[in-house]
Design a protein around this motif. Structure first.
Motif, mmCIF file in Angstrom:
data_model
loop_
_atom_site.group_PDB
_atom_site.id
_atom_site.type_symbol
_atom_site.label_atom_id
_atom_site.label_comp_id
_atom_site.label_asym_id
_atom_site.label_seq_id
_atom_site.Cartn_x
_atom_site.Cartn_y
_atom_site.Cartn_z
ATOM 1 N N MET A 31 0.841 -1.179 0.000
ATOM 2 C CA MET A 31 0.000 0.000 0.000
ATOM 3 C C MET A 31 0.883 1.238 0.000
ATOM 4 O O MET A 31 1.746 1.391 0.855
ATOM 5 N N ASP A 32 0.697 2.122 -0.933
ATOM 6 C CA ASP A 32 1.459 3.359 -0.991
ATOM 7 C C ASP A 32 0.856 4.376 -0.041
ATOM 8 O O ASP A 32 -0.356 4.495 0.085
ATOM 9 N N ASP A 33 1.722 5.124 0.617
ATOM 10 C CA ASP A 33 1.264 6.172 1.517
ATOM 11 C C ASP A 33 1.365 7.509 0.809
ATOM 12 O O ASP A 33 2.346 7.808 0.152
ATOM 13 N N ARG A 34 0.321 8.301 0.976
ATOM 14 C CA ARG A 34 0.311 9.619 0.381
ATOM 15 C C ARG A 34 1.058 10.604 1.275
ATOM 16 O O ARG A 34 1.782 11.461 0.810
ATOM 17 N N ASP A 35 0.880 10.486 2.579
ATOM 18 C CA ASP A 35 1.448 11.436 3.523
ATOM 19 C C ASP A 35 1.947 10.658 4.736
ATOM 20 O O ASP A 35 1.193 9.938 5.369
ATOM 21 N N THR A 36 3.235 10.788 5.063
ATOM 22 C CA THR A 36 3.796 10.104 6.220
ATOM 23 C C THR A 36 4.619 11.081 7.038
ATOM 24 O O THR A 36 5.445 11.810 6.499
ATOM 25 N N GLU A 37 4.379 11.083 8.348
ATOM 26 C CA GLU A 37 5.168 11.884 9.283
ATOM 27 C C GLU A 37 5.778 10.921 10.293
ATOM 28 O O GLU A 37 5.088 10.058 10.833
ATOM 29 N N THR A 38 7.057 11.054 10.547
ATOM 30 C CA THR A 38 7.745 10.183 11.495
ATOM 31 C C THR A 38 8.189 10.995 12.701
ATOM 32 O O THR A 38 8.774 12.071 12.549
ATOM 33 N N VAL A 39 7.881 10.484 13.888
ATOM 34 C CA VAL A 39 8.318 11.104 15.141
ATOM 35 C C VAL A 39 8.993 10.026 15.991
ATOM 36 O O VAL A 39 8.790 8.832 15.779
ATOM 37 N N HIS A 40 9.776 10.461 16.965
ATOM 38 C CA HIS A 40 10.444 9.543 17.877
ATOM 39 C C HIS A 40 9.960 9.850 19.287
ATOM 40 O O HIS A 40 9.930 11.017 19.695
ATOM 41 N N GLU A 41 9.563 8.799 20.012
ATOM 42 C CA GLU A 41 9.106 8.954 21.391
ATOM 43 C C GLU A 41 9.706 7.838 22.223
ATOM 44 O O GLU A 41 9.970 6.742 21.721
ATOM 45 N N ALA A 42 9.905 8.120 23.490
ATOM 46 C CA ALA A 42 10.406 7.120 24.429
ATOM 47 C C ALA A 42 9.425 7.004 25.575
ATOM 48 O O ALA A 42 8.746 7.970 25.941
ATOM 49 N N TYR A 43 9.331 5.799 26.128
ATOM 50 C CA TYR A 43 8.461 5.531 27.264
ATOM 51 C C TYR A 43 9.242 4.719 28.282
ATOM 52 O O TYR A 43 10.124 3.945 27.935
ATOM 53 N N ALA A 44 8.895 4.883 29.554
ATOM 54 C CA ALA A 44 9.409 4.040 30.627
ATOM 55 C C ALA A 44 8.235 3.217 31.145
ATOM 56 O O ALA A 44 7.095 3.699 31.188
ATOM 57 N N PHE A 45 8.507 1.971 31.505
ATOM 58 C CA PHE A 45 7.457 1.062 31.970
ATOM 59 C C PHE A 45 7.897 0.408 33.275
ATOM 60 O O PHE A 45 9.075 0.108 33.453
ATOM 61 N N VAL A 46 6.945 0.165 34.165
ATOM 62 C CA VAL A 46 7.188 -0.608 35.380
ATOM 63 C C VAL A 46 6.049 -1.598 35.517
ATOM 64 O O VAL A 46 4.873 -1.240 35.400
ATOM 65 N N PRO A 64 3.049 0.651 22.290
ATOM 66 C CA PRO A 64 3.379 0.444 23.697
ATOM 67 C C PRO A 64 2.239 0.843 24.624
ATOM 68 O O PRO A 64 2.185 0.418 25.771
ATOM 69 N N LEU A 65 1.325 1.626 24.127
ATOM 70 C CA LEU A 65 0.186 2.058 24.935
ATOM 71 C C LEU A 65 -0.867 0.973 25.054
ATOM 72 O O LEU A 65 -1.763 1.055 25.888
ATOM 73 N N SER A 66 -0.746 -0.077 24.233
ATOM 74 C CA SER A 66 -1.702 -1.178 24.305
ATOM 75 C C SER A 66 -1.074 -2.462 24.835
ATOM 76 O O SER A 66 -1.763 -3.452 25.001
ATOM 77 N N ARG A 67 0.239 -2.438 25.114
ATOM 78 C CA ARG A 67 0.934 -3.627 25.622
ATOM 79 C C ARG A 67 0.351 -3.976 26.983
ATOM 80 O O ARG A 67 0.231 -3.138 27.862
ATOM 81 N N PRO A 94 -0.443 -5.682 35.866
ATOM 82 C CA PRO A 94 -0.521 -4.544 34.939
ATOM 83 C C PRO A 94 0.784 -3.745 34.891
ATOM 84 O O PRO A 94 1.650 -3.917 35.726
ATOM 85 N N LEU A 95 0.866 -2.876 33.891
ATOM 86 C CA LEU A 95 2.034 -2.030 33.711
ATOM 87 C C LEU A 95 1.680 -0.585 34.004
ATOM 88 O O LEU A 95 0.556 -0.147 33.766
ATOM 89 N N ARG A 96 2.650 0.143 34.489
ATOM 90 C CA ARG A 96 2.513 1.598 34.631
ATOM 91 C C ARG A 96 3.447 2.219 33.610
ATOM 92 O O ARG A 96 4.623 1.855 33.520
ATOM 93 N N ILE A 97 2.936 3.163 32.846
ATOM 94 C CA ILE A 97 3.744 3.879 31.860
ATOM 95 C C ILE A 97 4.159 5.198 32.489
ATOM 96 O O ILE A 97 3.324 5.929 33.024
ATOM 97 N N LEU A 98 5.458 5.480 32.416
ATOM 98 C CA LEU A 98 6.023 6.688 33.007
ATOM 99 C C LEU A 98 6.717 7.509 31.933
ATOM 100 O O LEU A 98 7.009 7.006 30.855
ATOM 101 N N ARG A 99 7.013 8.745 32.266
ATOM 102 C CA ARG A 99 7.753 9.556 31.299
ATOM 103 C C ARG A 99 9.177 9.010 31.189
ATOM 104 O O ARG A 99 9.686 8.400 32.137
ATOM 105 N N PRO A 100 9.819 9.205 30.053
ATOM 106 C CA PRO A 100 11.161 8.655 29.850
ATOM 107 C C PRO A 100 12.132 9.171 30.912
ATOM 108 O O PRO A 100 12.019 10.297 31.370
ATOM 109 N N GLY A 101 13.062 8.316 31.284
ATOM 110 C CA GLY A 101 14.086 8.689 32.246
ATOM 111 C C GLY A 101 13.789 8.256 33.671
ATOM 112 O O GLY A 101 14.679 8.236 34.515
ATOM 113 N N ARG A 102 12.537 7.899 33.971
ATOM 114 C CA ARG A 102 12.166 7.534 35.344
ATOM 115 C C ARG A 102 12.836 6.233 35.789
ATOM 116 O O ARG A 102 13.295 6.138 36.913
ATOM 117 N N VAL A 103 12.883 5.242 34.929
ATOM 118 C CA VAL A 103 13.501 3.963 35.295
ATOM 119 C C VAL A 103 15.000 4.162 35.460
ATOM 120 O O VAL A 103 15.598 3.708 36.436
#
Length: 105
Positions: free
Chosen positions: A1-16, A54-57, A67-76
């Motif tokens: 499938m060809d994409d007409r418009d693609t935007e790429t971002v980078h995000e990090a998450y911490a999990f416990v 990662p928000l559905s893991r 269960p998991l707790r999602i934290l802002r990056p750097g907490r772990v």
């Protein structure tokens, strides 16, 4: 499938994991795309491998529970640096995950 418009971002998450206490951090490449039919989709990648959001893991990679707790990056990483992990048994899992002390205790 060809994409007409693609935007790429980078995000990090911490999990416990609230079951076993393992904590880890992961960076993701997130591709927001609109296909030729105008449908939007979001794909998550670690390295060049597509992974689930990662928000559905629901499971911890160390104990396969939750269960998991999602934290802002750097907490772990910050929690690891505050404690002398060498005085604890080997909390490392094959995935490199380490035990993290509960934030409240």
């Amino acid at each position: 499938m060809d994409d007409r418009d693609t935007e790429t971002v980078h995000e990090a998450y911490a999990f416990v994991c609230l079951h076993c206490g393992y904590g880890w951090e992961q960076e993701y490449e997130i591709r927001h795309a609109t296909d030729l039919a105008g449908q939007r989709r979001i794909d998550y990648f670690v390295g060049n491998r597509r992974v689930a959001s990662p928000l559905s893991r629901a499971d911890c990679p160390a104990c396969n529970r939750g269960p998991l707790r999602i934290l802002r990056p750097g907490r772990v990483k910050a929690a690891r640096s505050m404690f002398a992990w060498s005085s604890y048994p080997d909390w490392s899992s094959p995935s490199g995950v380490e035990k993290v002390v509960d934030e409240q205790g």
